[in-house]
Design a protein around this motif. Sequence first.
Motif, PDB file in Angstrom:
ATOM      1  N   PHE A  89       0.822  -1.210   0.000  1.00 46.86           N
ATOM      2  CA  PHE A  89       0.000   0.000   0.000  1.00 46.86           C
ATOM      3  C   PHE A  89       0.859   1.263   0.000  1.00 46.86           C
ATOM      4  N   PHE A  91      -0.121   5.279   0.703  1.00 46.20           N
ATOM      5  CA  PHE A  91      -1.259   6.118   1.056  1.00 46.20           C
ATOM      6  C   PHE A  91      -0.965   7.585   0.782  1.00 46.20           C
ATOM      7  N   GLY A  93      -1.378   9.950   2.887  1.00 37.31           N
ATOM      8  CA  GLY A  93      -0.701  10.525   4.059  1.00 37.31           C
ATOM      9  C   GLY A  93       0.544   9.755   4.477  1.00 37.31           C
ATOM     10  N   ASN A  95       1.612   7.380   5.930  1.00 42.30           N
ATOM     11  CA  ASN A  95       1.397   6.330   6.941  1.00 42.30           C
ATOM     12  C   ASN A  95       2.650   5.540   7.288  1.00 42.30           C
ATOM     13  N   LEU A  96       3.711   6.280   7.612  1.00 46.62           N
ATOM     14  CA  LEU A  96       4.898   5.614   8.156  1.00 46.62           C
ATOM     15  C   LEU A  96       4.787   5.637   9.676  1.00 46.62           C
ATOM     16  N   LEU A  97       5.461   4.701  10.329  1.00 45.99           N
ATOM     17  CA  LEU A  97       5.478   4.727  11.793  1.00 45.99           C
ATOM     18  C   LEU A  97       6.416   5.838  12.244  1.00 45.99           C
ATOM     19  N   ARG A  99       8.852   7.939  14.904  1.00 43.33           N
ATOM     20  CA  ARG A  99       9.932   7.502  15.804  1.00 43.33           C
ATOM     21  C   ARG A  99      10.524   6.155  15.390  1.00 43.33           C
ATOM     22  N   THR A 100      10.452   5.869  14.093  1.00 45.08           N
ATOM     23  CA  THR A 100      10.954   4.604  13.583  1.00 45.08           C
ATOM     24  C   THR A 100      11.724   4.950  12.314  1.00 45.08           C
ATOM     25  N   LEU A 108       9.097  -3.521   8.186  1.00 44.32           N
ATOM     26  CA  LEU A 108       7.861  -3.907   8.858  1.00 44.32           C
ATOM     27  C   LEU A 108       7.074  -5.065   8.207  1.00 44.32           C
ATOM     28  N   ARG A 156       8.539   0.235   1.217  1.00 49.98           N
ATOM     29  CA  ARG A 156       7.839  -0.694   2.099  1.00 49.98           C
ATOM     30  C   ARG A 156       6.842  -1.541   1.301  1.00 49.98           C
TER      31      ARG A 156
END
Lengths: 229, 409
Positions: A89, A91, A93, A95-97, A99-100, A108, A156
């Motif tokens: 996917f 997105f 926005g 949509n990454l985590l 503080r990672t 991931l 990702r």
Amino acid sequence: MALIELKDIHKSYPLDGFDLEILKGITLKIEKGEFVAIMGPSGSGKSTLMNILGCLDTPSSGSYMLDGQAVQNLSADELAEIRNQKIGFVFQGFNLLSRTTALENVELPMVYSNTPSKLRQERAQKALTAVGLSERMHHMPNQLSGGQQQRVAIARAIVNEAPIIFADEPTGNLDTKMSVEIMQLFTELNEKMGRTIILVTHEEDIARYAKRIIKIVDGEINSDQRNKK
Amino acid sequence: MIDFSTIFSIAIRAIKANKMRSILTSLGIIIGVAAVIVMLAIGNGAQVTIQNEMKSMGTNLIMIRSGTSTSGGQRMGHGSQPTMKAGDGNAIEEKIEGISLAAPVLNDAGQIVYGNANWSTSIVGTDNRYFQIKDWSLAYGRYFSQTDITSAGKVAILGTTVVKELFGDVDPLGKTIRVKGIPFTVIGVTTSRGQSGPGMDQDDMIYIPLSTAQKKVTGISFPDMVNMIMLQAKTAQDTYTSQDAIKALLRQRHNLGTNKDDDFVIMNLTQMMEMMETSTKVLTILLGSIASISLLVGGIGIMNIMLVSVTERTREIGIRMAIGAKSWDIRLQFLTEALVLSLIGGLIGVICGLIGVAVISFFSSFKAIVSIFYILLPFSFAGIVGLFFGFYPAYKASLLNPINALRYE
Ligand SMILES: Nc1ncnc2c1ncn2[C@@H]1O[C@H](COP(=O)(O)OP(=O)(O)OP(=O)(O)O)[C@@H](O)[C@H]1O
Ligand SMILES: [Mg+2]
């Protein structure tokens, strides 16, 4: 056999005791290696269709064959497995985590497919290099520009060798220059790596990168044509 | 399913992201674990102290003091008027089946002088049966001889504290000391027994023959007077069963008519110790449950913060789900986080508890005993509490719908 085969897909949401029908019978085939843009006015059901295609949601009725497997009645965990193995996917926005690091974000999908940690890192590095971020692997998302973040998200999406990439308005938060970079990346993934790409967009300029454009109006397919370049 | 080291590092990262909040959340667990450790240590220490005291006082001990009491020897208003004689003890030893030994005790206090050194201490007039009942041997020297007892010999056996204060490193045997001005020869030194409770040094005493105490040292109000008689029963059972016979014998010897109250008090030390033991046990259980309740409250705190955490990280959960996390992956992630949070609290609690125990033993004579079991017990309890109260938030997280979670702002 088509990679994606939708037959008479309906989706409705309950609203004030009534069922509000968003998708009104979508029938659609997408072959392996296609680059499809889905367009349509706001509220027409594009994202709803994407979510069903991406196995994030299930249709109210109709059948969906993904890579030869009927997925319309699978459980949440079975769908998770399919998303992990077959779908990437991207997105609007990002949509990454937070503080990672970029590297860990890209790792991931492999965390959930139980890939050993060393192999995970190797593959994530390769994916990040492929999207041109070999210098930014240990940056946190908030240390990256929007375009760079979206490229991390693309890395990702491709790292698990998923054959399909779904992108819901991937350039919606980016300026023109970055949008062009991202679209070139998608084109490259499609042409050089044979990934099937399905993206939703409002913009004609963006849709032009795709080889096929499907227009949705009011929950139905309005037009479906080859892109004449 | 996701591997352990990864899930562990996710948990640590999440906790680190909210350090202050995590510590405050663990506070309930910290206090609970520390309290349990301190309570158990004190309870355990008290029990051991009582057992030691029981041993040093002598087993199956009964004490008879002068005084009045109304019912069954339970009310102890003693010391009003001396009534006991050494002869009473001898008669009990001779006539009462369950009693094996009776030692007379005449207490006094006064100054002891050796050379330039002087020391105020307790003086006990008694005979060798005293040491027999207390199972107390001499470090060196000898007990009282028959002549010492019959002819009121001016000889003394010293406790180690007295020896230390008066003699230092000098050998006290055969030396002459002055007890309330009267010269005595030191014939023996008891082995050291240490404290028998807060401020009670069993070694700060000197012993002289009863006859000497009665005739030369202590002013007595009637012949053969003693303050107390210590009896040793043959068995613990006998301490209970021989009481009636002792009472009857003493009433007869003291010529008490049926309308008169007892002029003595019988104290069964075995019974008192048993009661004290039970009450410390009850106290330990009580305090332990209070501590456990605070652990429980700590667990609820963890549940609360985990629920907040799940809500805050709805989007993260959505991302993980979109990427392929299954319900158990999400559940494990939050369960691990709750577990790690409670175990960190548990660890800090153990440290605080041990410091607490150290402080208590340092500033009071109260003995506190820690054992590895009493540390692991509350620590693992903290872990169980974390898992228990972490489950609901984790379960809630795993039920999220990925689309709604991704849309969450
Ligand atoms: N969970 C839901 N419950 C009720 N209605 C919903 C839900 N999700 C979407 N809808 C409705 O379905 C319709 C289609 O939504 P969808 O997000 O698919 O539109 P879209 O074509 O992606 O629009 P846009 O271009 O603005 O993103 C909208 O009218 C929306 O309000
Ligand atoms: Mg949309």
